[in-house]
Structures are given as structure tokens and as C-alpha cells.
Scaffold this motif. Structure first.
Motif, mmCIF file in Angstrom:
data_model
loop_
_atom_site.group_PDB
_atom_site.id
_atom_site.type_symbol
_atom_site.label_atom_id
_atom_site.label_comp_id
_atom_site.label_asym_id
_atom_site.label_seq_id
_atom_site.Cartn_x
_atom_site.Cartn_y
_atom_site.Cartn_z
ATOM 1 N N ARG A 35 0.828 -1.198 0.000
ATOM 2 C CA ARG A 35 0.000 0.000 0.000
ATOM 3 C C ARG A 35 0.871 1.260 0.000
ATOM 4 N NH1 ARG A 35 -3.169 2.883 3.569
ATOM 5 N NH2 ARG A 35 -2.080 1.904 5.287
ATOM 6 N N LEU A 38 2.737 1.628 -3.191
ATOM 7 C CA LEU A 38 1.797 2.077 -4.213
ATOM 8 C C LEU A 38 1.625 3.590 -4.135
ATOM 9 C CD1 LEU A 38 0.284 0.452 -6.293
ATOM 10 C CD2 LEU A 38 -1.685 0.433 -4.789
ATOM 11 N N THR A 42 2.450 6.067 -7.107
ATOM 12 C CA THR A 42 1.395 6.945 -7.605
ATOM 13 C C THR A 42 1.864 8.393 -7.544
ATOM 14 O OG1 THR A 42 -0.150 5.415 -6.622
ATOM 15 C CG2 THR A 42 -1.046 7.491 -7.396
ATOM 16 N N ILE A 45 4.400 9.185 -10.261
ATOM 17 C CA ILE A 45 3.760 9.391 -11.566
ATOM 18 C C ILE A 45 3.013 10.718 -11.575
ATOM 19 C CG2 ILE A 45 2.085 8.482 -13.204
ATOM 20 C CD1 ILE A 45 2.720 5.725 -12.253
ATOM 21 N N ASP A 74 1.704 -8.336 -5.302
ATOM 22 C CA ASP A 74 0.573 -7.426 -5.443
ATOM 23 C C ASP A 74 0.481 -6.959 -6.893
ATOM 24 O OD1 ASP A 74 -1.174 -5.305 -3.549
ATOM 25 O OD2 ASP A 74 -0.668 -4.656 -5.579
ATOM 26 N N GLN A 75 -0.672 -7.245 -7.517
ATOM 27 C CA GLN A 75 -0.753 -6.985 -8.951
ATOM 28 C C GLN A 75 -0.792 -5.506 -9.281
ATOM 29 O OE1 GLN A 75 -3.488 -9.268 -11.106
ATOM 30 N NE2 GLN A 75 -2.673 -11.205 -10.380
ATOM 31 N N THR A 76 -1.559 -4.769 -8.481
ATOM 32 C CA THR A 76 -1.625 -3.339 -8.778
ATOM 33 C C THR A 76 -0.251 -2.711 -8.645
ATOM 34 O OG1 THR A 76 -3.783 -3.408 -7.754
ATOM 35 C CG2 THR A 76 -2.940 -1.261 -8.334
ATOM 36 N N ARG A 79 1.702 -3.519 -11.623
ATOM 37 C CA ARG A 79 1.274 -2.721 -12.770
ATOM 38 C C ARG A 79 1.778 -1.286 -12.640
ATOM 39 N NH1 ARG A 79 -3.112 -3.866 -15.825
ATOM 40 N NH2 ARG A 79 -2.255 -2.079 -16.882
ATOM 41 N N MET A 80 1.727 -0.770 -11.431
ATOM 42 C CA MET A 80 2.207 0.599 -11.239
ATOM 43 C C MET A 80 3.707 0.685 -11.479
ATOM 44 S SD MET A 80 -0.216 2.603 -10.826
ATOM 45 C CE MET A 80 0.351 4.122 -10.103
ATOM 46 N N LEU A 83 4.142 1.090 -15.082
ATOM 47 C CA LEU A 83 3.800 2.462 -15.491
ATOM 48 C C LEU A 83 4.938 3.414 -15.159
ATOM 49 C CD1 LEU A 83 0.135 3.541 -14.700
ATOM 50 C CD2 LEU A 83 1.312 3.343 -16.873
ATOM 51 N N LYS A 86 7.716 3.049 -17.498
ATOM 52 C CA LYS A 86 7.424 3.696 -18.779
ATOM 53 C C LYS A 86 7.634 5.203 -18.702
ATOM 54 C CE LYS A 86 3.337 2.085 -20.126
ATOM 55 N NZ LYS A 86 2.227 1.933 -21.081
ATOM 56 N N GLU A 87 7.141 5.777 -17.594
ATOM 57 C CA GLU A 87 7.226 7.230 -17.463
ATOM 58 C C GLU A 87 8.669 7.699 -17.353
ATOM 59 O OE1 GLU A 87 4.843 9.583 -17.370
ATOM 60 O OE2 GLU A 87 3.161 8.215 -17.601
ATOM 61 N N PRO A 116 1.191 -5.570 -20.276
ATOM 62 C CA PRO A 116 1.815 -4.336 -19.773
ATOM 63 C C PRO A 116 3.325 -4.448 -19.676
ATOM 64 C CG PRO A 116 -0.074 -4.925 -18.446
ATOM 65 C CD PRO A 116 0.148 -6.061 -19.363
#
Lengths: 908, 165
Positions: A35, A38, A42, A45, A74-76, A79-80, A83, A86-87, A116
Motif C-alpha cells: 500500500r 503504491l 502513484t 507518476i 501485489d498486482q496493482t 502494474r504501477m 507504469l 514507462k514514465e 503491460p
């Protein structure tokens, strides 16, 4: 990455109290707290999104820290991570460290990671290596397979990739199209793509649209997806050379869309209809009712487009109403659409010239409103074009423009308008009223605007003389205008201006003054009189050579001074006694050289050559000089610049220097060319006809003539209207010594025949294969007033028998049997001389004439002539033989020609 | 605003951004590096677009040579930008998918507060819909399926970790 500071807005509420926490510490907690991680990701980004700058080291560190997060399931979070990668891929230096983690995910079992992860990896590889076309190309088969996938998006992307791989191979593209148009696709996106590919292919194909590709696009008009239907309609509208019949189905679906509840659809439809209306207004007339309904649309873009479309398709009577409607909300729409409105008005004025007062009013209101440069420029252009088209609108138009420049922030527009005032003002009944506006600008404006004035003030000044205003105004005009520092010769001869509209450079007025002063300071040049003209610099060397030399040609009444600006680019040389020796090709005489005494490294210096122009032959205007620079070289130390004691002579060959007609003529603007022409009178008139064989268009011809003569185009005659075959160009200038020169050049873009119509010394001979077509053509041409027309009786067949060689060019058609020449042994053994296409053959060679003579004698003696030039019409009595000689082949020869009429008057 | 036939290309979307009703940027993606390369230009463009669109409720506009489709929801403004000759309905599909996906994910509370609270999900949703200007998905259900699965998962994790603490 160091510390996250400056978190703004939303994230502050979201991530409590973590402003200064080291990333690494959170990421390194065991066990990983997904958490909190994440939150951090977040936040990163988000901050990147806000434009926060991350340094390379910070980004690399973050990458490092992130590798650990791949341990979490943790999948999210995972995925983050993707991301974030990439950024940051393009900031971080060491992206390679995460690639192994990505590769693992990419080949793993979890479907949700694979896509992804691949995308993130692609971003990294994109960053590292340039896209490798060849590698991708190997996957054509895979892409092909994917294109028939059930998944709509897969299908779409595969099609896009296939097209990209094959787009340079027309055949492959058309095969691919063929396959997919037959098999059908599921994805509407893929359909849109297919339509675009098909229309691209259709555009490249010549010929009509009677083609399976067009049928495919048309069939898409019945697709169940609106997106596809619209794409198809739009594709048809954009196809070049669409007929009204082909357009009709597309227009009718667009018409349906006009009443759609979706704003985007209505917008798309009316925007496309607006395009149709530009080329085919009649095709859109059927939609007028639907468009009327859109005028009150709450989306102003739609309403504007609807009105402008209606303005293009509607009748003259509806103009007033539409203009009223549009002015009710013009302030609400964006500048882009305002420009569209102005363009529509401009088109309307050309269509209905009587409506110009309504338009002018409307435009002036728009001009007063706020708006960007593009918008204002569109309005000013529109007003100017109305003024040019409608003389009766001139005064109102100029008044509006004057009002506008009183408070105009756009220098370009102010300059443009002042120029316009200078041109048009003197020709209005009351030129005095524009003086005030121009004077205000002179006092208030920046350099650039004043430069624009240098044209308009003298123009007005002259008109002031002519119209004789109150005498009190006169001194005001002459003395207070700051640009009155005109060259001496100008005042003597009362020539209006030196600077021209085509040279808006700021230095324009003062440049010649500077030269005048510089030259006058040299004792040898004192007696030359006033400087007449100085040319632009001509480069006599390549840019990257040891010595860089450019030349400025100064023209005086009977002399020319060539000023050579030389720069020495060698730091180990000092040049001394530099002069440029000139060898003229004509009767020009080199009188004197003024050398440059020292030419050290990189300090430009000037030397001069004085040349006397030939007195006895005033027409010898053009001359070529071969130039050689001669000098004494003293080698020197590149560091200290100390030269050696001794030097040696050397020389350097420069490029040839041309003196052309333009160097002897100064541009002059004649506000009223017609009157000036009359004033000079007929006795000084000289008329000549020239063929400009290499010129293809009238614009090109006009440009060439202007630059060749170096004269000022008058009455805006340098602009050739579109779709015209003829044009008249007016040029004015002053020849050195103060002789006015006016040129009226009638240009005709003509095929050979029209050019030769009734031209003196020319005849036109018509012939065909067997005298069936030619006689009819000859009759028609006679009726059209051709008086120098002849027809060859018997046609080509007879010629083929009687004159196998000499009279014709090219080879005879097979239907014309050739006779064997009587003494053919000699002729046949020699190879035929190459036959030239008719359009390249201008004259008969002596060999041709001999052959004709030979056959003619041969023919006339035994039989009586049965092949003859029978004369069809009455006209100039020229000897047939001579005229046939001079112009047998001009039928398709002379493509363009200019007729120049010039007159010279000596003012003594 | 002149435009010829559109180029057959997968790169449909030029930019996508979400603003709040004070014109602050919550999320912005510019897919064409040639279009507004600097942050300042991007913000100017967004401000211009916002000024021209936030008062009207008319879903499509044409500004600075770009077709812009937009939608507002309570205190949020969603924008999708394409070139002048792009199929407006394609852009509309992207916009609808975005707004519908947000609607599903945020359980109909498409407003600034809930968006900010689920910012990670929003980033993922946008990433699933458009990547590099290419439309990846136009079905909101599919988008949510791809993202939401993990949201659930993470909820589970969260519970697990909160117990373990």
C-alpha cells in the motif's frame, strides 16, 4: 531518487506526512508494504505528470529501488511499477537493470502482467535503440495471423502494423486490401483503417473511381457503426475529382448525421459538408434545411460551420439574414472559426459583389473586436481584396483600415495597410484625409512601420502636388517626414521614390546614402556626379575559401564603380595593395583602380574599380567582366600577427561579374501608369515580340521579366489572376541619367497556332493524312479570322510520295506509302539523318532546302503540280516559297511569348 | 483548419488530460512528442482549452488546429485531443470509454475527491485505453476487467497485511 518534495494539490491529502521519506527506505521494508509503495509510485507518476523534474541519478536510483518491488505479488503494485518504468524510461540512464524483471514477467504465466510488461519493455527498447524496421518485418506472418483474430483490438493493431510494413509496396497493399475487404472485419477501427488505406491507394491511382476500392468505400456507407460510415463519407469527400453523382450518397449520410443527438456527429457532418461546399456547392444544396436547423445549435462551432456552409450554398437573398445571425454570436466562437467565417465572407464577396457594403460593415465590426493575429490578418486581407475587386468600396474600406491602424498592435498588419494607403490613397478623390493617419504612424511607430511608409509618403506627396491642396500642408509634408533624406538625384529629377515595395528592409532608405558618402570621400570618384543606384552584393567567391570577396555595383550617370569587399580568412597572411583587375567583354573601359592598402586577417577591406560606360553606344548595357584579385602577400606569425619583412606578389581568380540591364535602371512607382504612358507619347514607343521558350506559366514570365529589367511593377500588375491565358504587365523605371522608361508587356500563354494567327511573315499550313479533316478545320479557322492560313492539298500521302525527305520531320505513318526517289542509290546508302520532333525543329537546314529543291524540280518537270499549297483565304501577299521556308513547322512550337513595348524619353 | 485525407496510422490520440474545475491538471498524457513538447506549452494549451470549454456543454471543439472532444462530470473535465483530420467519432469512442471506465471504477462517483483517492487506478485505466497514442481498448468492461482484477486482489492483500500487522 532523493526526496520527494513539493507535492502539490491532491497528493498532499492523499499521502499523509510522507513528504521527506526516502524512497529506498520504504521500498526496502520487509515485508514489502504494497500500500505504501503504491502511494509512492502513484505520487511519482503524479509529480511527473505535474511537470516535476527528476534528475538522471534520481531516476536511476528509483529504478534500482524498484527492482525489489518485483518480489511482491501485489498486482496493482506490479502494474504501477510498469507504469513508472514507462514514465521514467527516458530520464533514467541505467534502465537495463529493470529489463530482466520485465522479461521474467513477460514470459511468465500471469496474463495480466504479460501485456503491460511487454509495453513497458518496448518503451525502454525504444529509448535505447532506434526502431528496427527489418526486425519487425520478419513478423509479417504473425501479424497476418493476428489480423484474422477474433479480438477486435488485436485485429485493428495487426492491420495497422501490416500496412506500416507494406506501405511502400503498392502491390502488397492492394492485395492486403483485397483480402480484407472480401473477408470482412469485426473491428470498426480496423474498418476505418481499411478505408483510409483504400482512399490513399485510390488517390495514387490515376483515372476514375470506377474501381473495386471505391465500391468498397461506398459499401462502408452502409456499415452499422457510425464511425465507419462517417469515415467512408469523409474519405469520398476528400477524394480528388469526385463527380456529383459519386458524392451524392456520402452527402446524404452526412445529411442524416446533421440531425443526430450527438454533438460530435453533427460537428463531424457539418465540417465535412463545409468542405464539400467549397468545391461543389450544388451538391450540398439538398442539406440546406438541415443546416438551417443547426444555426441555433448550442455548440457554436457547429452553428458557425453551418452558417458558413450556407453562405457558400445559399442564394444572394439569404446573405443578409445569415450575416445578422452570425454576428449575434461571433464573439463566442474561437479564433479558428472566426477565420473560417472571414474566409466565407471573402468568397461571398467575389460571388455577390453587390453585397460588399453589408460585408464591409460586418468586417469592420469584427476588426474592432478582440482577436489574435491570424484572425485580424484574415480580416485585413479580406478587406483589401474587396477594395481591389470593387472600386466603389474603396473609400469605406480604406476608412476602416485607417481606423484600425490607429490602434493596432500588429506591426505586420500596420505596415501592410500603410502600403495599401500609399498605393490607393492618391487615387481617391480626397487623398488629404489619409495624410493624417500616415503622419500619426510616422511619429509614433517603430522602425519597421516607418519603413513601410517610405513607399506611401512619396506616393502621397506626389499626389499632393497634383491635387494642389492648401499650401500650408505642403511644407508640413516635405519637412516633417523623417524620411526626407532622399538621394540627390531623386530631388533633381522629381522621381517619387527609390525604395520599393518589394524591398521592405529597414536599411533601404539609408543604405544608398551611406554608399554615397563613402564614395564621395574618395577623391577619384568626386567628379562622378550623384550616385544613381547601388546593387545588392554579389558573391564572387565560394563561402569557404581563403579570401571572401563580394561586389557591389554602383551606377553613376556615365560611370560604374565596382566596390569589392574583401575578407582575408588566413591568419598567417597579411595582404597589401589589394585590387581587383577587371577585363570587360564589351566596350567598357577600366579607368582607375583604388586598391585596399592593408588587408589583415578577418578585417574586411574595400577596393574599388572605376569603369567608364561606353558613350557612343548607349544600348550596350550588359557586359561580363572577368575578375582577378592581385595583391602582395606578407606571411606573418599567426599568434602575434607580426608580418615578415618581405612579401611576394600573388593573384587569385574570382568569378565573372555580370552587369545587366537591371543595373542601369532604378525602380520607380507610377501611381497612375496609364497617364504616365500617355504623357510619354507615341514617338518614343518601340514594340517588339519575344518568345520566352523556357517559361511555363505567366507568373514565371512576369517574375523573370521584372528581375531581368529591374523595374517596378505598377497597378499591381505583377499579380497574375488565376486561370488566365494572357496578362498585361506594367513596369516603370528610370534609366541612368534620368530617362523615364515604361514597359507595357503583353504576355500571352498560347499554343503555337494562336500565336501565329495573322502574324506578319508567318503562314500556317494545315495538312492531314488524306485531306478529309484538314479542309473542315481550315474552314473553321478561316471563319475565326485566320488570314495567313494555307492547306496542303493531297495531305501527307502526297507529300510522302513527292517529298520523301526534307519537307517533313519525323517518320510518315504507315498509311502513307513512300515513293522511291528517282536517284535513290546515293540517298539510301547514307544513314538517314536523325529526324527531330516537330516542336524542336525551327528552321529548314540547307540540306533540307536542297532536298526540297531536288524533289520540286523532279516533280514540276514531268507532271503538272498536283500537290500544291492552295490558298484558302485572302490575306497578306507573301511569297509562298519564302514564307514556307521561314515557318513551316511552327504548329506546336512556340509555347509562350512576350511582347514588350517600351518607350524611352529623354529629359534634357 | 484545412485538412486532407487522414494518414492510415494507428496513432490516433494526440493527447488526453483530466482537469479539475479550477483548471488544475490531475492527469495529462501527450502522446506526440512534437506537440507541445514543454510543460509550459502544455499548460497554456490546457488553459486555453479549459477557458473555451468549461462553460459550454457541447462535447466537441476545434482549437489551435486540434479537434478536442470533452466531457464534464461534477468537478472534473475529461479531454481527448486528436489532429484536425482525425475521425471525430474515434476520439469520441476513446472519451466515452474513459468516462465509462472511470464511472465503473469509481462507482459512479466521478468527481475530484474519489478520483484523487484512486489515482493509481486512474493511471492504469488510462494506460489500458490509450498507450503511446494507439487506442488499446474501447470497451469499458474490458478495461475494468484488466484493471479491476488487481484492485480486488490488492484489497485482499490489504486485509491480509492489516491482519498481520
Amino acid at each position: 531518487m532523493g526526496v520527494i518534495k513539493n507535492s502539490k494539490h491532491a497528493c498532499e491529502q492523499h499521502v499523509p506526512g510522507e513528504g521527506d521519506i526516502m524512497l529506498a527506505r520504504i521500498f526496502n521494508e520487509t515485508p514489502i508494504n504494497p500500500r505504501r509503495c503504491l502511494h509512492i509510485l502513484t505520487k511519482i507518476i503524479y509529480l511527473l505528470n505535474q511537470g516535476e523534474h527528476f534528475g538522471t541519478t534520481e531516476a536511476t536510483e528509483a529504478f534500482f529501488a524498484m527492482t525489489r518491488l518485483f518480489q511482491s505479488n501485489d498486482q496493482t503494485l506490479r502494474r504501477m511499477c510498469y507504469l513508472t518504468i514507462k514514465e521514467m524510461a527516458n530520464i533514467s540512464e541505467d534502465v537495463i537493470i529493470v529489463t530482466s524483471s520485465l522479461t521474467k514477467d513477460m514470459t511468465g504465466k500471469e496474463d495480466v502482467y504479460r501485456g503491460p510488461a511487454i509495453r513497458a519493455l518496448c518503451r525502454i527498447t525504444d529509448h535505447m535503440v532506434k526502431m528496427s524496421y527489418d526486425v519487425v518485418k520478419r513478423w509479417v506472418n504473425e501479424a497476418q495471423e493476428a489480423a484474422s483474430s477474433d479480438n477486435m483490438m488485436v485485429q485493428y493493431h495487426a492491420l495497422g502494423l501490416l500496412y506500416h510494413l507494406r506501405k511502400n509496396d503498392r502491390l502488397a497493399v492492394s492485395k492486403m486490401l483485397n483480402k480484407f475487404t472480401k473477408s470482412g472485419l469485426k473491428s470498426p477501427f480496423a474498418y476505418c483503417m481499411l478505408i483510409r488505406i483504400a482512399s490513399r491507394l485510390l488517390e495514387e491511382t490515376d483515372g476514375g473511381h470506377d474501381n473495386p476500392l471505391f465500391d468498397f468505400i461506398e459499401s462502408c456507407l452502409r456499415n452499422k457503426h457510425e464511425m465507419v460510415v462517417y469515415e467512408a463519407a469523409s474519405a469520398i469527400v476528400h477524394l480528388p475529382n469526385c463527380t456529383a453523382r459519386e458524392l451524392a450518397p456520402a452527402v446524404s449520410v452526412l445529411q442524416l448525421f446533421c440531425s443526430s443527438p450527438k454533438a460530435a456527429l453533427r460537428y463531424a457532418a457539418v465540417r465535412t459538408l463545409n468542405k464539400v461546399a467549397m468545391k461543389h456547392p450544388s451538391a450540398v444544396t439538398a442539406c440546406n434545411l438541415d443546416l438551417e436547423n443547426l444555426i441555433t445549435d448550442s455548440n457554436r462551432s457547429i452553428a458557425t460551420l453551418a452558417i458558413t456552409t450556407l453562405l457558400k450554398t445559399g442564394s444572394e437573398s439569404s446573405v443578409d439574414r445569415l450575416m445578422k445571425q452570425i454576428s449575434s454570436f461571433v464573439s463566442e466562437i474561437s479564433d479558428e472559426f472566426k477565420v473560417v467565417v472571414v474566409q466565407a465572407i471573402s468568397a461571398l464577396c467575389q460571388k455577390y459583389p453587390r453585397k460588399h457594403s453589408v460585408m464591409m460593415n460586418f468586417l469592420s465590426n469584427m476588426l474592432r473586436d478582440d482577436g489574435g493575429f491570424e484572425y485580424k490578418r484574415a480580416i485585413v486581407d479580406c478587406i483589401i481584396s474587396i477594395i481591389e475587386e470593387n472600386p466603389e468600396s474603396k473609400e469605406t474600406g480604406l476608412a476602416h483600415l485607417c481606423e484600425f491602424i490607429e490602434d493596432c498592435e500588429h506591426t505586420v498588419l500596420a505596415t501592410k495597410i500603410l502600403h495599401m494607403l500609399g498605393k490607393e490613397g492618391p487615387r481617391t478623390p480626397t487623398p488629404s484625409k489619409y495624410i493624417r493617419f500616415i503622419f500619426n504612424r510616422v511619429v509614433l511607430e517603430s522602425e519597421a512601420v516607418r519603413a513601410g511608409l517610405s513607399v506611401s509618403v512619396p506616393g502621397l506627396e506626389k499626389s499632393l502636388h497634383q491635387y494642389t491642396l492648401e499650401p500650408t500642408e505642403k511644407p508640413f509634408d516635405m519637412k516633417t517626414v523623417p524620411l526626407a533624406s532622399a538621394p540627390i538625384n531623386e530631388q533633381k529629377t522629381e522621381i517619387a521614390t527609390v525604395v520599393t515595395s518589394k524591398m521592405p528592409e529597414k536599411v533601404g532608405p539609408s543604405r544608398q546614402d551611406i554608399y554615397q558618402e563613402q564614395l564621395a570621400a574618395i577623391p577619384e570618384f568626386k567628379a562622378l556626379g550623384p550616385l544613381f543606384k547601388s546593387s545588392d552584393p554579389v558573391q564572387l567567391t565560394e563561402a569557404e575559401t581563403e579570401y571572401v570577396v563580394r561586389c557591389i555595383k554602383h551606377t553613376f550617370t556615365n560611370h560604374m564603380v565596382f566596390q569589392f569587399d574583401c575578407t582575408n580568412t588566413l591568419n598567417d597572411q597579411l595582404l597589401q595593395k589589394v585590387m581587383v583587375q577587371m577585363e570587360p567583354s564589351e566596350a567598357y573601359e577600366v579607368v582607375h583602380y583604388v586598391p585596399a592598402l592593408d588587408l589583415p586577417y578577418s578585417q574586411p577591406g574595400s577596393c574599388y574599380t572605376l569603369v567608364r560606360l561606353p558613350d557612343d553606344d548607349p544600348t550596350a548595357v550588359s557586359c561580363t567582366f572577368s575578375c582577378t584579385m592581385k595583391y602582395l602577400v606578407r606571411d606573418c606569425d599567426p599568434n602575434t600577427g607580426e608580418p615578415d619583412e618581405d612579401g611576394y606578389d600573388d593573384e587569385y581568380v574570382l568569378e565573372d561579374l555580370e552587369v545587366t540591364v537591371a543595373d542601369h535602371i532604378q525602380r520607380v512607382l507610377k501611381p497612375n501608369f496609364g497617364a504616365a504612358w500617355e504623357e510619354v507619347g507615341d514617338e518614343f514607343e518601340k514594340e517588339e515580340t519575344f518568345a520566352l521558350a523556357s517559361v511555363k506559366t505567366l507568373e514565371e514570365a512576369v517574375g523573370n521579366i521584372i528581375s531581368f529589367l529591374g523595374m517596378q511593377p505598377c497597378e499591381r500588375s505583377d499579380k497574375v489572376p488565376e486561370n488566365k491565358n494572357s496578362h498585361v504587365l506594367f513596369l516603370a523605371g528610370v534609366f541612368r541619367g534620368g530617362h523615364d522608361v515604361l514597359v507595357r508587356s503583353r504576355l500571352a500563354l498560347a499554343d503555337g497556332v494562336t500565336m501565329q494567327k495573322n502574324a506578319s511573315g508567318k503562314i500556317i499550313i494545315l495538312y492531314d493524312e488524306d485531306e478529309r479533316v484538314a479542309s473542315q478545320a481550315a474552314t473553321t479557322m478561316c471563319e475565326r479570322g485566320f488570314e495567313n492560313l494555307f492547306m496542303l492539298s493531297g495531305g501527307l500521302k502526297v507529300i510522302a510520295q513527292k517529298f520523301p525527305e526534307g519537307l517533313t520531320t519525323g517518320s510518315f505513318p504507315s498509311s502513307c506509302p513512300q515513293s522511291v526517289p528517282p536517284t535513290s542509290g546515293r540517298k539510301r546508302s547514307t544513314p538517314r539523318p536523325p529526324s527531330y520532333p516537330a516542336e524542336n525543329k525551327w528552321q529548314f537546314t540547307s540540306e533540307d532546302l536542297n532536298k526540297i529543291q531536288f524533289y520540286l524540280e523532279d516533280m514540276l518537270i514531268p507532271t503538272n503540280t498536283n500537290s500544291r499549297l492552295s490558298r484558302l483565304s485572302v490575306g497578306s501577299a507573301q511569297s509562298k516559297a519564302s514564307s514556307a521556308r521561314s515557318s513551316y513547322t511552327p504548329s506546336a512550337a512556340c509555347s509562350d511569348s512576350a511582347r514588350t513595348q517600351s518607350s524611352t524619353r529623354h529629359w534634357k | 483548419m484545412d485538412s486532407g485525407a487522414p494518414e492510415p496510422s494507428l496513432y490516433t490520440v494526440k493527447a488526453l488530460f483530466i482537469l479539475d474545475n479550477d483548471d488544475n491538471r490531475l492527469l495529462a498524457k501527450y502522446y506526440d512528442p512534437k506537440l507541445y513538447p514543454s510543460m509550459k506549452e502544455q499548460r497554456n494549451f490546457e488553459k486555453h482549452v479549459f477557458n473555451k470549454t468549461h462553460k459550454t456543454d457541447s462535447e466537441i471543439a476545434f482549437l489551435e488546429g486540434m479537434t478536442i472532444v470533452y466531457k464534464s462530470s461534477i468537478d472534473l473535465f475529461l479531454y481527448v485531443v486528436g489532429s484536425a483530420n482525425e475521425n471525430e467519432l474515434m476520439l469520441m469512442t476513446v472519451l466515452n470509454c474513459l468516462s465509462e471506465s472511470l464511472n465503473l471504477m469509481l462507482r459512479k462517483n466521478v468527481e475530484k475527491r474519489s478520483l484523487v483517492e484512486n489515482l493509481d487506478g486512474v493511471f492504469l485505466v488510462v494506460d489500458e485505453i490509450v498507450d503511446g497514442g494507439v487506442i488499446l481498448e474501447s470497451d469499458p468492461q474490458q478495461v475494468i476487467q484488466k484493471v479491476n482484477f488487481k484492485v480486488l486482489q490488492s484489497a485482499k492483500e490489504q486485509i491480509k497485511w492489516s491482519i498481520l500487522k
